[in-house]
Design an enzyme around this catalytic site. Structure first.
Site, mmCIF file in Angstrom:
data_model
loop_
_atom_site.group_PDB
_atom_site.id
_atom_site.type_symbol
_atom_site.label_atom_id
_atom_site.label_comp_id
_atom_site.label_asym_id
_atom_site.label_seq_id
_atom_site.Cartn_x
_atom_site.Cartn_y
_atom_site.Cartn_z
ATOM 1 N N ARG A 5 17.978 -10.576 41.081
ATOM 2 C CA ARG A 5 18.987 -9.464 41.511
ATOM 3 C C ARG A 5 18.859 -8.769 42.890
ATOM 4 N NH1 ARG A 5 24.045 -7.541 39.986
ATOM 5 N NH2 ARG A 5 24.028 -5.342 39.879
ATOM 6 N N LEU B 221 0.792 -1.198 0.078
ATOM 7 C CA LEU B 221 0.028 0.049 -0.163
ATOM 8 C C LEU B 221 0.989 1.413 -0.021
ATOM 9 C CD1 LEU B 221 -2.922 1.185 0.248
ATOM 10 C CD2 LEU B 221 -2.543 1.239 2.592
ATOM 11 N N GLN C 138 10.551 -0.373 46.658
ATOM 12 C CA GLN C 138 9.447 0.269 46.150
ATOM 13 C C GLN C 138 9.320 0.775 44.878
ATOM 14 O OE1 GLN C 138 7.591 3.267 48.763
ATOM 15 N NE2 GLN C 138 5.717 2.147 48.710
ATOM 16 N N GLU D 32 1.084 0.000 9.904
ATOM 17 C CA GLU D 32 -0.262 -0.212 9.884
ATOM 18 C C GLU D 32 -0.967 0.733 10.606
ATOM 19 O OE1 GLU D 32 -1.457 -3.905 10.019
ATOM 20 O OE2 GLU D 32 0.401 -4.932 9.299
ATOM 21 N N GLY E 172 19.012 -2.185 34.520
ATOM 22 C CA GLY E 172 20.350 -1.339 34.889
ATOM 23 C C GLY E 172 21.017 -1.662 33.729
ATOM 24 N N PRO F 292 6.933 6.072 -1.527
ATOM 25 C CA PRO F 292 7.501 7.056 -0.903
ATOM 26 C C PRO F 292 6.820 8.305 -0.478
ATOM 27 C CG PRO F 292 8.653 6.004 -2.551
ATOM 28 C CD PRO F 292 7.239 5.392 -2.675
ATOM 29 N N ILE G 32 7.565 -2.195 2.416
ATOM 30 C CA ILE G 32 6.793 -3.603 2.117
ATOM 31 C C ILE G 32 7.582 -4.626 3.012
ATOM 32 C CG2 ILE G 32 5.609 -5.065 0.664
ATOM 33 C CD1 ILE G 32 4.846 -1.964 0.406
ATOM 34 N N THR G 33 6.671 -4.935 4.155
ATOM 35 C CA THR G 33 7.346 -6.215 5.151
ATOM 36 C C THR G 33 7.308 -7.534 4.202
ATOM 37 O OG1 THR G 33 6.310 -5.256 7.005
ATOM 38 C CG2 THR G 33 6.734 -7.513 7.089
ATOM 39 N N ARG H 153 -4.462 -4.143 12.398
ATOM 40 C CA ARG H 153 -4.168 -3.480 13.463
ATOM 41 C C ARG H 153 -4.474 -4.304 14.713
ATOM 42 N NH1 ARG H 153 -6.484 2.104 10.648
ATOM 43 N NH2 ARG H 153 -4.726 2.432 9.330
HETATM 44 N N1 CAA Z 1 -13.415 0.468 6.462
HETATM 45 C C1 CAA Z 1 -13.983 0.723 5.228
HETATM 46 N N2 CAA Z 1 -14.053 1.919 4.440
HETATM 47 C C2 CAA Z 1 -13.523 2.895 5.136
HETATM 48 C C3 CAA Z 1 -12.744 2.717 6.397
HETATM 49 C C4 CAA Z 1 -12.701 1.649 6.972
HETATM 50 N N3 CAA Z 1 -12.264 1.425 8.198
HETATM 51 N N4 CAA Z 1 -11.952 4.112 6.627
HETATM 52 C C5 CAA Z 1 -12.455 4.687 5.458
HETATM 53 N N5 CAA Z 1 -13.098 4.093 4.544
HETATM 54 C C6 CAA Z 1 -13.797 4.564 3.363
HETATM 55 C C7 CAA Z 1 -14.594 5.643 3.663
HETATM 56 O O1 CAA Z 1 -15.974 5.197 3.912
HETATM 57 C C8 CAA Z 1 -14.610 6.588 2.310
HETATM 58 O O2 CAA Z 1 -15.500 6.093 1.264
HETATM 59 P P1 CAA Z 1 -16.207 6.954 0.522
HETATM 60 O O3 CAA Z 1 -15.191 7.485 -0.471
HETATM 61 O O4 CAA Z 1 -17.064 5.665 -0.412
HETATM 62 O O5 CAA Z 1 -16.966 7.865 1.107
HETATM 63 C C9 CAA Z 1 -13.132 6.294 1.899
HETATM 64 O O6 CAA Z 1 -12.711 5.081 2.461
HETATM 65 C C10 CAA Z 1 -12.045 7.482 2.319
HETATM 66 O O7 CAA Z 1 -12.092 7.788 3.593
HETATM 67 P P2 CAA Z 1 -11.215 8.744 4.330
HETATM 68 O O8 CAA Z 1 -12.139 10.060 3.409
HETATM 69 O O9 CAA Z 1 -11.606 8.767 5.730
HETATM 70 O O10 CAA Z 1 -9.979 8.839 4.071
HETATM 71 P P3 CAA Z 1 -8.617 9.641 4.372
HETATM 72 O O11 CAA Z 1 -7.902 9.836 2.884
HETATM 73 O O12 CAA Z 1 -9.131 10.959 5.116
HETATM 74 O O13 CAA Z 1 -7.756 8.581 5.090
HETATM 75 C C11 CAA Z 1 -7.058 7.598 7.009
HETATM 76 C C12 CAA Z 1 -8.375 7.911 6.296
HETATM 77 C C13 CAA Z 1 -7.790 6.889 8.278
HETATM 78 C C14 CAA Z 1 -6.268 8.528 7.703
HETATM 79 C C15 CAA Z 1 -6.377 6.627 6.044
HETATM 80 O O14 CAA Z 1 -5.560 7.096 5.182
HETATM 81 C C16 CAA Z 1 -5.253 5.738 6.965
HETATM 82 O O15 CAA Z 1 -5.741 4.635 7.592
HETATM 83 N N6 CAA Z 1 -4.015 5.971 6.835
HETATM 84 C C17 CAA Z 1 -2.997 4.976 7.496
HETATM 85 C C18 CAA Z 1 -2.528 4.140 6.372
HETATM 86 C C19 CAA Z 1 -1.816 3.163 7.105
HETATM 87 O O16 CAA Z 1 -2.205 2.461 7.856
HETATM 88 N N7 CAA Z 1 -0.645 2.779 6.451
HETATM 89 C C20 CAA Z 1 -0.050 1.382 6.743
HETATM 90 C C21 CAA Z 1 0.617 0.781 5.807
HETATM 91 S S1 CAA Z 1 0.657 -1.017 5.848
HETATM 92 C C22 CAA Z 1 1.900 -1.724 6.672
HETATM 93 O O17 CAA Z 1 2.350 -0.827 7.515
HETATM 94 C C23 CAA Z 1 2.028 -3.123 6.675
HETATM 95 C C24 CAA Z 1 3.034 -3.577 7.062
HETATM 96 O O18 CAA Z 1 3.841 -3.982 5.982
HETATM 97 C C25 CAA Z 1 3.860 -3.929 8.465
#
Ligand code: CAA
Length: 383
Positions: free
Chosen positions: A269, A125, A280, A364, A340, A128, A157-158, A244
């Site tokens: 220890r 997802l 404490q 995430e 320590g 950069p 990307i894990t 999450r």
């Molecule tokens: N479930 C279903 N749909 C959802 C949703 C959810 N939890 N959250 C939002 N949506 C939908 C909304 O309903 C909306 O739909 P419509 O366009 O049809 O109305 C659409 O998605 C857009 O929603 P938002 O306007 O709320 O979107 P936003 O751009 O404001 O972003 C955000 C919201 C929560 C900040 C989101 O961008 C986010 O979660 N960002 C963080 C990204 C993230 O967690 N990245 C992690 C990368 S993966 C990783 O780390 C994996 C790894 O390898 C360890």
């Protein structure tokens, strides 16, 4: 209200604990130093059903549910957080394919993924220039006569360099289309045009690889699209809600391992004529840590049970991740402080725990993003 896991959940937990203590523990510290990728270990976890805990048995998973998944991941993270994150992402990808691909495509990929045959799954997802603001991604999906052509760069990307299958998000719309143009595509590891442009050197999680991937005109067929074309953003959000719970579980597991080490050390220890846990100042730190851990554990299992019961769980997952990761960080810091000087060196496991746990507040969805999710849900009237 039930607070005790079922027999089946306990069985999955015991399986993970046994594997973690018997197979992971002897080499976890060495992997942290060498950065060796736990390929054999992941294959073995696949054979135990732990790469698809919440995936139906018809597709080769354990079909044991989300609570069992959380308990298993906690056990793995308690010993080796690097293995736990690969397992977490693989489970997330396996569930995504199971629920969003056509039955034929699911049958083609999921059994191989959850059996360990494909080693791991990856979640493509972030980019950069698009991390927290996932909707800002630029990877392009262009329609061809037989499918789609993907071009772009994916970041953080894990298991990206190891995964047998990667879910890649791309947009077929103008940048202004934002969420509306996004779709999710299944890309096989080793696909023509897919390359690893960088492997990150991280502060922790050395036994997990983190890759930057370049897609240079990667061709995928029409049936590689997960869910509906143009609905990929919501799919990513739904997958991350579940992911999450995985990261909250990972944080609880790391914190539990660190706290156990600290209590052991503080009991053995001696200073000023008694075990340091009886001072404490030390006892109070450990008491706080144990209390936070219990709260994080309960919140994480509550989120898992809510998902398992098919109730809306986005809010529970965000709260659990926020609380568990922020407090796991504090717990690991206390565990190091209790040791320590010994806590700061590699002879004891707590410095690794502190380095490993740090990223749980970032990936995430950062803690700041979890607060956005929680506050928006409050605005919608969801407590
Ligand atoms: N479930 C279903 N749909 C959802 C949703 C959810 N939890 N959250 C939002 N949506 C939908 C909304 O309903 C909306 O739909 P419509 O366009 O049809 O109305 C659409 O998605 C857009 O929603 P938002 O306007 O709320 O979107 P936003 O751009 O404001 O972003 C955000 C919201 C929560 C900040 C989101 O961008 C986010 O979660 N960002 C963080 C990204 C993230 O967690 N990245 C992690 C990368 S993966 C990783 O780390 C994996 C790894 O390898 C360890």
């Amino acid at each position: 209200m039930q607070f005790a896991p079922t027999e089946e959940q306990l069985l999955v937990q015991r399986t993970a604990r046994d594997f973690a203590e018997r197979v992971l523990a002897p080499k976890a510290a060495a992997r942290d130093v060498s950065g060796a990728f736990p390929e054999a270990e992941l294959r073995e976890l696949g054979r135990l059903g732990l790469l698809g805990v919440n995936v139906p048995e018809e597709l080769g998973g354990a079909g044991a549910g989300v609570v069992a998944y959380s308990l298993a991941l906690q056990e793995l993270a308690r010993i080796d957080a690097s293995v736990a994150v690969s397992v977490s992402v693989t489970n997330m990808v396996a569930e995504l394919i199971t629920t969003q691909a056509s039955p034929e495509i699911a049958k083609k990929w999921v059994p191989r993924l959850v059996s360990g045959d494909l080693i791991a799954g990856a979640f493509g997802l972030s980019e950069p220039e698009a991390g927290s603001d996932a909707g800002a991604m630029r990877t392009q999906a262009v329609k061809t006569s037989t499918g789609w052509r993907l071009t772009g760069t994916k970041q953080w990307i894990t298991s990206g360099d190891r995964a047998g299958v990667i879910v890649v998000w791309a947009t077929s719309g103008e940048p202004s289309a934002k969420h509306a143009g996004m779709s999710a595509f299944l890309v096989p590891g080793g696909a023509k045009g897919l390359s690893v442009s960088r492997l990150e050197e991280k502060m922790g999680l050395h036994g997990s690889s983190t890759a930057q991937l370049v897609l240079d005109g990667v061709e995928v067929p029409d049936d590689a699209v997960l869910g509906a074309v143009g609905k990929g953003f919501a799919l990513a959000m739904m997958a991350l809600d579940g992911g999450r719970i995985g990261i909250a579980s990972q944080a609880v597991g790391i914190a539990r391992g660190a706290l156990e080490a600290a209590v052991r050390y503080a009991t053995e220890r001696q200073t000023f004529g008694q075990a340091i846990i009886k001072h404490q100042a030390v006892g109070n730190m450990l008491a706080d840590a144990a209390t936070w851990l219990e709260a994080a554990y309960l919140m994480t299992l509550r989120a898992a049970a809510t998902k398992e019961n098919k109730q809306p769980f986005s809010q529970h997952a965000a709260m659990a991740k926020l609380f568990a990761t922020e407090h796991a960080w504090k717990i690991c810091d206390i565990a190091l402080q209790v040791h320590g000087g010994y806590g700061y060196v590699r002879d004891f496991p707590v410095e690794r725990a502190l380095r490993d746990v740090r990223v749980t507040r970032i990936y995430e969805g950062t803690s700041e993003i979890q607060r956005i999710v929680i506050a928006r849900n409050l605005l919608r009237g969801q407590s």
